[in-house]
Scaffold this active site. Structure first.
Site, PDB file in Angstrom:
ATOM      1  N   LYS A   1       3.230  42.308  15.139  1.00 25.67           N
ATOM      2  CA  LYS A   1       2.810  43.605  15.263  1.00 25.67           C
ATOM      3  C   LYS A   1       3.300  44.353  13.828  1.00 25.67           C
ATOM      4  O   LYS A   1       4.165  43.759  13.024  1.00 25.67           O
ATOM      5  CB  LYS A   1       4.080  44.471  16.294  1.00 25.67           C
ATOM      6  CG  LYS A   1       3.610  43.813  17.670  1.00 25.67           C
ATOM      7  CD  LYS A   1       4.482  44.432  18.728  1.00 25.67           C
ATOM      8  CE  LYS A   1       4.295  44.075  19.959  1.00 25.67           C
ATOM      9  NZ  LYS A   1       5.165  44.452  20.942  1.00 25.67           N
TER      10      LYS A   1
ATOM     11  N   ASP B   1      11.044  47.708  32.756  1.00 30.44           N
ATOM     12  CA  ASP B   1      11.916  47.352  31.823  1.00 30.44           C
ATOM     13  C   ASP B   1      13.483  47.472  32.213  1.00 30.44           C
ATOM     14  O   ASP B   1      14.245  46.315  31.803  1.00 30.44           O
ATOM     15  CB  ASP B   1      12.019  48.385  30.638  1.00 30.44           C
ATOM     16  CG  ASP B   1      10.687  48.206  29.829  1.00 30.44           C
ATOM     17  OD1 ASP B   1       9.932  47.221  29.941  1.00 30.44           O
ATOM     18  OD2 ASP B   1      10.586  49.013  28.751  1.00 30.44           O
TER      19      ASP B   1
ATOM     20  N   TYR C   1       1.057  50.905  16.495  1.00 30.35           N
ATOM     21  CA  TYR C   1       1.265  49.702  16.000  1.00 30.35           C
ATOM     22  C   TYR C   1       0.000  48.857  16.092  1.00 30.35           C
ATOM     23  O   TYR C   1      -0.735  48.926  17.241  1.00 30.35           O
ATOM     24  CB  TYR C   1       2.429  48.915  16.667  1.00 30.35           C
ATOM     25  CG  TYR C   1       2.377  48.817  18.029  1.00 30.35           C
ATOM     26  CD1 TYR C   1       2.234  47.848  18.787  1.00 30.35           C
ATOM     27  CD2 TYR C   1       2.914  49.876  18.872  1.00 30.35           C
ATOM     28  CE1 TYR C   1       2.270  47.713  20.090  1.00 30.35           C
ATOM     29  CE2 TYR C   1       2.890  49.816  20.169  1.00 30.35           C
ATOM     30  CZ  TYR C   1       2.500  48.486  20.800  1.00 30.35           C
ATOM     31  OH  TYR C   1       2.607  48.344  22.184  1.00 30.35           O
TER      32      TYR C   1
END
Length: 186
Positions: free
Chosen positions: A71, A169, A131
């Protein structure tokens, strides 16, 4: 050279040359020749952009083969603490954390090779992050590490009681138990 080594093999900070005048500024966010000259031979195939508010923590994320991603991360609006963790087995920096503030003002970017987990926290009221990835997103190949893994001891630079974290997450495993096929090829 516009690249700064981070102490973690392959993880580089890119500081573009910025041209400013009374009209504003101009810079090349990505130039294949410049990146190739630094040994970065990625063919980026996907650009992602997110908008988040203060206190959001995204990550730590990565994908495994055949969709392991490199990335190139930058901030369009606001500021973030960008975090990368070396998870390549056999790496001299395995389990080491690198963190840097990326902002619309400083225009720095972080190049993160495959074999690193990545995440960020939002330090400003709002942040827009963009990104580039050298592999396509694959839900089946997506994995991660819990943001508050005690062995990593990451200081996200926000009070954790103000942290905003997705349900996905919150259930990620720690570094010791994560899916990790990466091997260091130094």
């Amino acid at each position: 050279m516009p690249f700064i080594e981070t102490g973690l093999p392959g993880l580089l900070v890119f500081e573009p040359m910025v041209f400013e005048d009374s009209r504003g500024f101009f810079f090349e966010a990505y130039n294949q020749k410049i990146f190739g000259g630094a040994g970065i031979e990625c063919q980026f195939v996907q650009d992602n952009q997110s908008r988040s508010t203060y206190g959001v923590i995204r990550g730590l994320h990565y994908q495994v083969a055949p969709f392991a991603q490199a990335k190139l991360v930058r901030v369009l609006v606001g500021s973030i603490l960008d975090v990368a963790v070396d998870i390549r087995k056999g790496s001299p920096t395995f389990g080491k954390v690198f963190a840097i503030e990326l902002s619309a003002d400083n225009k720095k970017q972080l190049f993160i090779p495959a074999g690193f987990a990545h995440g960020f926290s939002v330090l400003s009221e709002v942040a827009e992050v963009m990104y580039k990835c050298d592999q396509f997103y694959s839900k089946a190949n997506e994995h991660g590490i819990i943001y508050n893994d005690a062995t990593l001891n990451i200081d996200w630079q926000i009070p954790l009681e103000k942290a905003i974290i997705s349900d996905k997450d919150l259930v990620l495993p720690g570094l010791a138990n994560c899916v990790n096929p990466f091997e260091f090829k130094g």
